[in-house]
Design a protein around this motif. Sequence first.
Motif, PDB file in Angstrom:
ATOM      1  N   GLY A 176      44.410 -21.150  19.824  1.00  0.00           N
ATOM      2  CA  GLY A 176      43.356 -21.065  20.783  1.00  0.00           C
ATOM      3  C   GLY A 176      41.939 -21.021  20.572  1.00  0.00           C
ATOM      4  N   GLN A 177      41.074 -20.573  21.495  1.00  0.00           N
ATOM      5  CA  GLN A 177      39.804 -20.783  21.460  1.00  0.00           C
ATOM      6  C   GLN A 177      39.109 -19.386  21.089  1.00  0.00           C
ATOM      7  OE1 GLN A 177      38.383 -22.765  24.599  1.00  0.00           O
ATOM      8  NE2 GLN A 177      38.473 -24.760  23.913  1.00  0.00           N
ATOM      9  N   THR A 178      37.883 -19.219  20.493  1.00  0.00           N
ATOM     10  CA  THR A 178      37.397 -17.912  20.564  1.00  0.00           C
ATOM     11  C   THR A 178      35.827 -18.264  20.614  1.00  0.00           C
ATOM     12  OG1 THR A 178      37.020 -15.650  19.922  1.00  0.00           O
ATOM     13  CG2 THR A 178      37.313 -17.375  18.028  1.00  0.00           C
ATOM     14  N   ASN A 179      34.882 -17.443  20.915  1.00  0.00           N
ATOM     15  CA  ASN A 179      33.381 -17.625  21.062  1.00  0.00           C
ATOM     16  C   ASN A 179      32.767 -16.737  19.939  1.00  0.00           C
ATOM     17  OD1 ASN A 179      33.073 -19.586  23.247  1.00  0.00           O
ATOM     18  ND2 ASN A 179      33.167 -17.954  24.555  1.00  0.00           N
ATOM     19  N   ILE A 180      31.752 -17.384  19.052  1.00  0.00           N
ATOM     20  CA  ILE A 180      30.934 -16.828  18.339  1.00  0.00           C
ATOM     21  C   ILE A 180      29.651 -16.567  19.000  1.00  0.00           C
ATOM     22  CG2 ILE A 180      29.903 -16.703  16.182  1.00  0.00           C
ATOM     23  CD1 ILE A 180      31.882 -18.713  15.066  1.00  0.00           C
ATOM     24  N   ILE A 181      28.951 -15.223  19.050  1.00  0.00           N
ATOM     25  CA  ILE A 181      27.977 -15.087  19.990  1.00  0.00           C
ATOM     26  C   ILE A 181      26.823 -15.031  18.794  1.00  0.00           C
ATOM     27  CG2 ILE A 181      26.600 -13.187  21.241  1.00  0.00           C
ATOM     28  CD1 ILE A 181      29.547 -11.874  21.853  1.00  0.00           C
ATOM     29  N   LEU A 182      25.560 -15.966  19.265  1.00  0.00           N
ATOM     30  CA  LEU A 182      24.384 -15.865  18.594  1.00  0.00           C
ATOM     31  C   LEU A 182      23.263 -15.243  19.414  1.00  0.00           C
ATOM     32  CD1 LEU A 182      23.442 -17.043  15.773  1.00  0.00           C
ATOM     33  CD2 LEU A 182      22.924 -19.300  17.083  1.00  0.00           C
ATOM     34  N   ARG A 183      23.086 -14.037  19.124  1.00  0.00           N
ATOM     35  CA  ARG A 183      21.845 -13.426  19.766  1.00  0.00           C
ATOM     36  C   ARG A 183      20.339 -14.290  19.892  1.00  0.00           C
ATOM     37  NH1 ARG A 183      25.198 -10.085  21.771  1.00  0.00           N
ATOM     38  NH2 ARG A 183      26.393  -8.590  20.719  1.00  0.00           N
ATOM     39  N   PRO A 184      19.729 -14.064  20.601  1.00  0.00           N
ATOM     40  CA  PRO A 184      18.301 -14.682  20.835  1.00  0.00           C
ATOM     41  C   PRO A 184      17.560 -14.505  19.381  1.00  0.00           C
ATOM     42  CG  PRO A 184      18.811 -13.438  22.828  1.00  0.00           C
ATOM     43  CD  PRO A 184      19.897 -12.905  21.817  1.00  0.00           C
ATOM     44  N   ALA A 185      17.558 -13.318  18.738  1.00  0.00           N
ATOM     45  CA  ALA A 185      16.698 -13.355  17.534  1.00  0.00           C
ATOM     46  C   ALA A 185      17.149 -14.166  16.623  1.00  0.00           C
ATOM     47  CB  ALA A 185      16.629 -11.779  17.200  1.00  0.00           C
ATOM     48  N   LEU A 186      18.609 -14.296  16.527  1.00  0.00           N
ATOM     49  CA  LEU A 186      19.375 -15.020  15.335  1.00  0.00           C
ATOM     50  C   LEU A 186      19.257 -16.516  15.712  1.00  0.00           C
ATOM     51  CD1 LEU A 186      20.574 -13.772  12.840  1.00  0.00           C
ATOM     52  CD2 LEU A 186      22.864 -14.333  13.828  1.00  0.00           C
ATOM     53  N   LEU A 187      19.307 -16.779  17.164  1.00  0.00           N
ATOM     54  CA  LEU A 187      19.081 -18.113  17.270  1.00  0.00           C
ATOM     55  C   LEU A 187      17.761 -18.777  17.175  1.00  0.00           C
ATOM     56  CD1 LEU A 187      20.063 -20.591  18.835  1.00  0.00           C
ATOM     57  CD2 LEU A 187      19.373 -19.594  20.967  1.00  0.00           C
ATOM     58  N   GLU A 188      16.750 -17.966  17.272  1.00  0.00           N
ATOM     59  CA  GLU A 188      15.425 -18.368  16.791  1.00  0.00           C
ATOM     60  C   GLU A 188      15.185 -18.636  15.496  1.00  0.00           C
ATOM     61  OE1 GLU A 188      11.751 -19.679  17.955  1.00  0.00           O
ATOM     62  OE2 GLU A 188      13.287 -18.777  19.327  1.00  0.00           O
ATOM     63  N   LYS A 189      15.766 -17.322  14.488  1.00  0.00           N
ATOM     64  CA  LYS A 189      15.897 -18.004  13.024  1.00  0.00           C
ATOM     65  C   LYS A 189      16.589 -19.122  12.719  1.00  0.00           C
ATOM     66  CE  LYS A 189      16.625 -15.126   8.970  1.00  0.00           C
ATOM     67  NZ  LYS A 189      17.058 -13.672   8.497  1.00  0.00           N
ATOM     68  N   ALA A 210      27.540 -13.668  15.179  1.00  0.00           N
ATOM     69  CA  ALA A 210      26.808 -14.318  14.020  1.00  0.00           C
ATOM     70  C   ALA A 210      25.917 -13.408  13.526  1.00  0.00           C
ATOM     71  CB  ALA A 210      26.354 -15.616  14.486  1.00  0.00           C
ATOM     72  N   GLN A 211      26.133 -13.390  12.067  1.00  0.00           N
ATOM     73  CA  GLN A 211      24.924 -12.590  11.233  1.00  0.00           C
ATOM     74  C   GLN A 211      24.073 -13.685  10.418  1.00  0.00           C
ATOM     75  OE1 GLN A 211      24.703  -9.242  11.319  1.00  0.00           O
ATOM     76  NE2 GLN A 211      26.071  -9.408  12.971  1.00  0.00           N
ATOM     77  N   HIS A 212      24.629 -15.004   9.957  1.00  0.00           N
ATOM     78  CA  HIS A 212      23.867 -15.920   9.351  1.00  0.00           C
ATOM     79  C   HIS A 212      24.473 -17.155   9.437  1.00  0.00           C
ATOM     80  CE1 HIS A 212      21.802 -16.715   5.638  1.00  0.00           C
ATOM     81  NE2 HIS A 212      22.895 -17.494   5.219  1.00  0.00           N
ATOM     82  N   LEU A 213      23.889 -18.177   9.442  1.00  0.00           N
ATOM     83  CA  LEU A 213      24.132 -19.690   9.447  1.00  0.00           C
ATOM     84  C   LEU A 213      23.731 -20.559   8.458  1.00  0.00           C
ATOM     85  CD1 LEU A 213      23.380 -20.214  13.181  1.00  0.00           C
ATOM     86  CD2 LEU A 213      25.211 -19.414  12.502  1.00  0.00           C
ATOM     87  N   VAL A 214      24.434 -21.365   8.100  1.00  0.00           N
ATOM     88  CA  VAL A 214      24.291 -22.388   6.786  1.00  0.00           C
ATOM     89  C   VAL A 214      24.721 -23.675   7.211  1.00  0.00           C
ATOM     90  CG1 VAL A 214      24.452 -22.675   4.349  1.00  0.00           C
ATOM     91  CG2 VAL A 214      24.517 -20.319   4.986  1.00  0.00           C
ATOM     92  N   ASN A 215      23.970 -24.383   6.978  1.00  0.00           N
ATOM     93  CA  ASN A 215      24.033 -25.974   7.374  1.00  0.00           C
ATOM     94  C   ASN A 215      24.652 -26.271   5.840  1.00  0.00           C
ATOM     95  OD1 ASN A 215      24.373 -28.685   7.445  1.00  0.00           O
ATOM     96  ND2 ASN A 215      22.234 -29.001   8.037  1.00  0.00           N
ATOM     97  N   ARG A 216      26.094 -26.630   5.851  1.00  0.00           N
ATOM     98  CA  ARG A 216      26.539 -27.213   4.824  1.00  0.00           C
ATOM     99  C   ARG A 216      26.975 -28.660   4.391  1.00  0.00           C
ATOM    100  NH1 ARG A 216      26.643 -23.124   1.244  1.00  0.00           N
ATOM    101  NH2 ARG A 216      27.695 -21.401   2.211  1.00  0.00           N
ATOM    102  N   ALA A 217      26.296 -29.285   5.435  1.00  0.00           N
ATOM    103  CA  ALA A 217      26.369 -31.014   5.336  1.00  0.00           C
ATOM    104  C   ALA A 217      25.339 -31.322   4.193  1.00  0.00           C
ATOM    105  CB  ALA A 217      26.028 -31.546   6.611  1.00  0.00           C
TER     106      ALA A 217
END
Length: 73
Positions: A11-24, A52-59
Amino acid sequence: MLFITIEDESGQTNIILRPALLEKYRREALGASLLAVYVVWQVEGKVRHIAAQHLVNRADPFGGLHVESYDFH
């Protein structure tokens, strides 16, 4: 706030990216074709969230690899 939907055979689930983290991590969240998301699983009663705590562009390490998303619908 941004919700990133992930899906597998269960199935599906959502990862929440809060505003401060989205800005970063705006560039990674909106532009990465292969995205690694480090998360914290939160449970409050019957409500469950993946925050979400941290995002990395793996491409990038793959020389700009472009991965198309697949629409399961």
